[in-house]
Design a protein around this motif. Structure first.
Motif, PDB file in Angstrom:
ATOM      1  N   HIS A 270      -8.327   9.607   0.106  1.00 18.26           N
ATOM      2  CA  HIS A 270      -7.746   8.373  -0.406  1.00 18.26           C
ATOM      3  C   HIS A 270      -6.623   8.668  -1.399  1.00 18.26           C
ATOM      4  CE1 HIS A 270      -7.637   4.623  -2.875  1.00 18.26           C
ATOM      5  NE2 HIS A 270      -7.807   4.075  -1.683  1.00 18.26           N
ATOM      6  N   TRP A 271      -5.447   8.092  -1.136  1.00 19.96           N
ATOM      7  CA  TRP A 271      -4.243   8.231  -1.971  1.00 19.96           C
ATOM      8  C   TRP A 271      -3.727   9.662  -2.059  1.00 19.96           C
ATOM      9  CZ3 TRP A 271      -4.753   4.637  -6.893  1.00 19.96           C
ATOM     10  CH2 TRP A 271      -4.677   3.291  -6.494  1.00 19.96           C
TER      11      TRP A 271
ATOM     12  N   GLY B 159      -4.683   2.450   1.294  1.00 20.25           N
ATOM     13  CA  GLY B 159      -4.588   1.227   0.500  1.00 20.25           C
ATOM     14  C   GLY B 159      -5.700   1.110  -0.513  1.00 20.25           C
ATOM     15  N   TRP B 160      -6.473   0.021  -0.403  1.00 22.72           N
ATOM     16  CA  TRP B 160      -7.549  -0.218  -1.371  1.00 22.72           C
ATOM     17  C   TRP B 160      -8.923  -0.190  -0.687  1.00 22.72           C
ATOM     18  CZ3 TRP B 160      -2.632  -1.774  -1.912  1.00 22.72           C
ATOM     19  CH2 TRP B 160      -2.021  -1.487  -3.135  1.00 22.72           C
TER      20      TRP B 160
ATOM     21  N   ILE C  69      -4.206  -8.550  -1.308  1.00 33.88           N
ATOM     22  CA  ILE C  69      -4.589  -7.279  -0.695  1.00 33.88           C
ATOM     23  C   ILE C  69      -5.307  -7.606   0.606  1.00 33.88           C
ATOM     24  CG2 ILE C  69      -6.103  -5.261  -0.863  1.00 33.88           C
ATOM     25  CD1 ILE C  69      -5.751  -5.367  -3.883  1.00 33.88           C
TER      26      ILE C  69
ATOM     27  N   VAL D 127     -15.017  -1.268  -0.984  1.00 34.58           N
ATOM     28  CA  VAL D 127     -13.989  -2.163  -1.510  1.00 34.58           C
ATOM     29  C   VAL D 127     -14.409  -2.690  -2.879  1.00 34.58           C
ATOM     30  CG1 VAL D 127     -13.292  -2.841   0.813  1.00 34.58           C
ATOM     31  CG2 VAL D 127     -14.979  -4.211  -0.403  1.00 34.58           C
ATOM     32  N   SER D 128     -13.469  -3.333  -3.542  1.00 38.02           N
ATOM     33  CA  SER D 128     -13.730  -3.907  -4.846  1.00 38.02           C
ATOM     34  C   SER D 128     -14.796  -5.000  -4.769  1.00 38.02           C
ATOM     35  CB  SER D 128     -12.439  -4.504  -5.419  1.00 38.02           C
ATOM     36  OG  SER D 128     -12.693  -5.318  -6.533  1.00 38.02           O
TER      37      SER D 128
ATOM     38  N   TYR E 132      -8.296 -10.100  -3.086  1.00 41.28           N
ATOM     39  CA  TYR E 132      -8.636  -9.149  -2.024  1.00 41.28           C
ATOM     40  C   TYR E 132      -9.350  -9.928  -0.923  1.00 41.28           C
ATOM     41  CZ  TYR E 132     -10.036  -4.452  -0.332  1.00 41.28           C
ATOM     42  OH  TYR E 132     -10.200  -3.304   0.383  1.00 41.28           O
TER      43      TYR E 132
ATOM     44  N   ILE F 174     -12.134  -1.295 -11.387  1.00 45.03           N
ATOM     45  CA  ILE F 174     -12.218  -1.486  -9.931  1.00 45.03           C
ATOM     46  C   ILE F 174     -13.651  -1.653  -9.442  1.00 45.03           C
ATOM     47  CG2 ILE F 174     -11.563  -0.626  -7.658  1.00 45.03           C
ATOM     48  CD1 ILE F 174      -9.397   1.021  -9.000  1.00 45.03           C
TER      49      ILE F 174
ATOM     50  N   PRO G 226       0.816  -1.222   0.000  1.00 48.76           N
ATOM     51  CA  PRO G 226       0.000   0.000   0.000  1.00 48.76           C
ATOM     52  C   PRO G 226       0.847   1.269   0.000  1.00 48.76           C
ATOM     53  CG  PRO G 226       0.131  -0.855   2.214  1.00 48.76           C
ATOM     54  CD  PRO G 226       0.923  -1.809   1.350  1.00 48.76           C
TER      55      PRO G 226
ATOM     56  N   HIS H 239     -11.839   2.443   0.296  1.00 46.99           N
ATOM     57  CA  HIS H 239     -12.311   3.796   0.019  1.00 46.99           C
ATOM     58  C   HIS H 239     -13.342   4.177   1.080  1.00 46.99           C
ATOM     59  CE1 HIS H 239     -10.883   1.835  -3.633  1.00 46.99           C
ATOM     60  NE2 HIS H 239     -10.500   3.031  -4.042  1.00 46.99           N
TER      61      HIS H 239
END
Length: 366
Positions: free
Chosen positions: A64-65, A17-18, A332, A301-302, A244, A292, A12, A20
């Protein structure tokens, strides 16, 4: 007969990370955090880590990010700080000239001989690249992969030939020399999910990443990837699943954790991620798995996430590997500091009970 796979970690290098969500576990997107994750992964026995290339944070209260690291320079530091684990960096072929990345990778190989790999992307999100002036509007979806085909051939020649003269549609070299050469040819990986994207992976790469879960559509797509590789005359192409996981002591505990993340879902962030792909003029050609998020109800999440107890996930993941014909997985997890070790020892190592082996727990790899 047991199937043996490679196992890696999608590290990450971006905040949160992943996940949101405003309820995401502490994932600061700083080097100290990524270094701790990578050293833990090496000690546990993972085969590789891979960092994505992040050029933009997301709108929304979760930020995020909004804090992130650059992949190639981060990989240099991680190679210096480790001794065994393979470190794979990511580069946009539409951003960097091939000679630039070829030289960077040969330098990384000096830092960690034989341990560097390269994940190649073309960039499908308009917003991610355009805000820093890196979006090439002259190239459509297939054009970016046409550039990629030429790009990687130049790189491979610079890694293997003493003098390279190349005159192509996109690039030109004139009696180019480059040394030292890599100690071995770095593995080339790609996650293109469109038809043209997978063609690029099959024709130019060693590993193709696919979204992996026990969802029937994901299983079918992974098997189709193997079939397509054989049709393209590349039966040795490896497919690695991007997996994931949200684990818990029980299925109910894991589901409650997902619901906690979803309770804080950053809808503005998710909308921003989707907008990046929607504003790509070639949006219709972009593979759905690159986007995604699907069109279903908004989640933090995805849609490919696998949620369940450690015991259940060990069985489900092993079944996914076998049915999807995967050669490896890249993991992940929600909290990389607290989740990585139990996921490795209670899920990955226990896949052996279901016919899938990996390096986790082998004394020679620790």
């Amino acid at each position: 007969m047991q199937k043996t796979i490679d196992v890696g970690v999608f590290i990450p290098v971006g905040k949160n990370g992943w996940i949101h969500s405003s309820n995401a576990p502490h994932t600061p997107g700083t080097f100290d955090h990524v270094l701790e994750v990578t050293r833990n992964a090496e000690e546990i026995g993972f085969d590789f880590v891979l960092s994505p290339a992040i050029w933009r944070g997301r709108k929304g209260p979760s930020e995020h990010w909004m804090v992130s690291l650059e992949s190639l320079t981060t990989s240099a530091a991680l190679l210096q700080a480790t001794s065994r684990i393979n470190v794979w960096a990511t580069a946009h072929m539409t951003v960097y000239p091939p000679a630039t990345i070829a030289k960077m990778i040969t330098t990384l190989d000096q830092i960690g001989p034989g341990r560097v790999g390269l994940n190649l992307v073309t960039g499908a999100s308009f917003l991610d690249l355009n805000h820093v002036g890196l979006w090439d509007g002259a190239l459509d979806h297939d054009g970016r992969y046409r550039l990629g085909d030429e790009w990687i051939q130049v790189v491979k020649r610079l890694w293997s030939e003493p003098v390279v003269t190349h005159k192509g549609e996109f690039f030109e070299t004139n009696e180019a020399t480059m040394g030292p050469k890599p100690s071995k040819m770095p593995p080339i990986v790609n996650a293109g999910s469109s038809g043209r994207g997978f063609q690029f992976a099959a024709e130019n790469c060693d590993v193709a990443f696919v979204v992996a879960s026990d969802n029937p559509s994901h299983l079918a797509a992974a098997k189709k990837a193997k079939e397509t590789a054989r049709e393209l005359g590349k039966p040795d192409l490896k497919t690695f699943g991007l997996v994931y996981l949200i684990p818990g002591e029980t299925d109910e505990e894991a589901q409650a954790l997902l619901e906690h993340f979803d309770a804080g879902v950053d809808r503005e962030c998710v909308a921003d991620v989707k907008a990046g792909y929607q504003q790509n003029p070639s949006n219709k050609a972009v593979g759905e798995k690159s986007k995604i998020f699907g069109d279903e109800e908004v989640s933090a999440v995805s849609s490919s996430v696998m949620v369940g107890s450690y015991e259940a996930l060990a069985h489900r993941l092993a079944s996914t590997v076998l049915e999807a014909e995967l050669d490896g997985v890249m993991i992940i997890v929600p909290d990389y500091i607290h989740d990585l070790e139990p996921v490795a020892t209670r899920i990955l190592s226990r896949m052996a009970e279901h016919g899938v082996g990996c390096a986790i727990g082998e004394p020679s790899r620790v």
